[in-house]
Design a protein around this motif. Structure first.
Motif: not given
Ligand SMILES: C[S@@+](CC[C@H](N)C(=O)[O-])C[C@H]1O[C@@H](n2cnc3c(N)ncnc32)[C@H](O)[C@@H]1O
Length: 198
Positions: A3, A44, A46-47, A51, A70, A72, A75, A94, A97, A112-114
């Motif tokens: 991932r 927010e 997993g930003c 967007p 986030d 990553c 990102m 970060g 969790e 959102f999408r996370f």
């Molecule tokens: C599908 S993307 C969506 C990003 C953003 N929310 C969007 O709508 O464009 C999911 C995001 O969650 C981040 N992510 C995944 N696991 C995570 C975690 N445990 N903590 C924080 N971020 C995480 C990923 O790096 C990725 O940028």
């Protein structure tokens, strides 16, 4: 590919996960469902490249505050650049969790999408309960229903196992953990769940 590598690679692309014209009616629906956010403190997790963060910056206005986080690095960098002109928005690296946030200080936690990408959803939900201010809300939203999103993930190596629970499943999981679920929609072009601590 795991991932983390999947999202890091995505972060290197032009406009990662940018909204497409067909998303706009869904985004308008989301904005209406969220209601008036002016002056609100929004977390927010997993930003991604931000967007939604850019829109949240407008929706909360200068009297509000947005913390975008986030895991990553690529990102977070993109998100930080996207919201650099907004002093009331901060992008931080970060894992959701493990986020070290002030307790009882957030009006809205917006996933959102996370949500399907969380490694420890139970631990994260417990922390959300601590982070929310009295009356604060947890919203879990996607631009597709759970079935449609899971079909998309099934075709992508790094997120193949990141399964979005159905609206009913997630409602039950939250209720079992002491949340009051006020609204659940799981339709082909929308997933929206709103909950408060009971
Ligand atoms: C599908 S993307 C969506 C990003 C953003 N929310 C969007 O709508 O464009 C999911 C995001 O969650 C981040 N992510 C995944 N696991 C995570 C975690 N445990 N903590 C924080 N971020 C995480 C990923 O790096 C990725 O940028």
């Amino acid at each position: 590919m795991d991932r983390q590598a999947f999202f890091e690679q995505l972060a290197g692309r032009k406009n990662p996960l940018a909204f497409q014209p067909e998303h706009e009616p869904r985004m308008e629906r989301l904005r209406l469902r969220l209601g008036d956010l002016r002056g609100k403190r929004v977390f927010e997790p997993g930003c991604g490249a931000g967007p939604l963060t850019e829109r949240l910056a407008e929706w909360v206005g200068p009297a509000g505050h947005v913390l975008a986080l986030d895991a990553c690095p690529g990102m977070v960098k993109r998100c930080g650049e996207a919201v650099a002109s907004h002093g009331h928005v901060r992008a931080m690296r970060g894992k959701a969790e493990e986020a070290d946030l002030e307790a009882g200080a957030w009006d809205l936690i917006l996933c959102f999408r996370f949500y399907p990408h969380l490694e420890d959803a139970a631990g994260f939900l417990r922390r959300c309960g601590e982070w929310l201010a009295p009356g604060g809300e947890l919203v879990i939203a996607n631009l597709e229903g759970s079935r449609e999103l899971n079909a998309i993930h099934a075709r992508r190596a790094g997120v193949r196992h990141d399964r979005m629970p159905s609206g009913d499943e997630l409602r039950r999981q939250l209720q079992d953990r002491g949340w009051q679920v006020a609204e659940v929609l799981d339709e082909p072009e929308e997933f929206f769940l709103r909950a408060r601590r009971a």
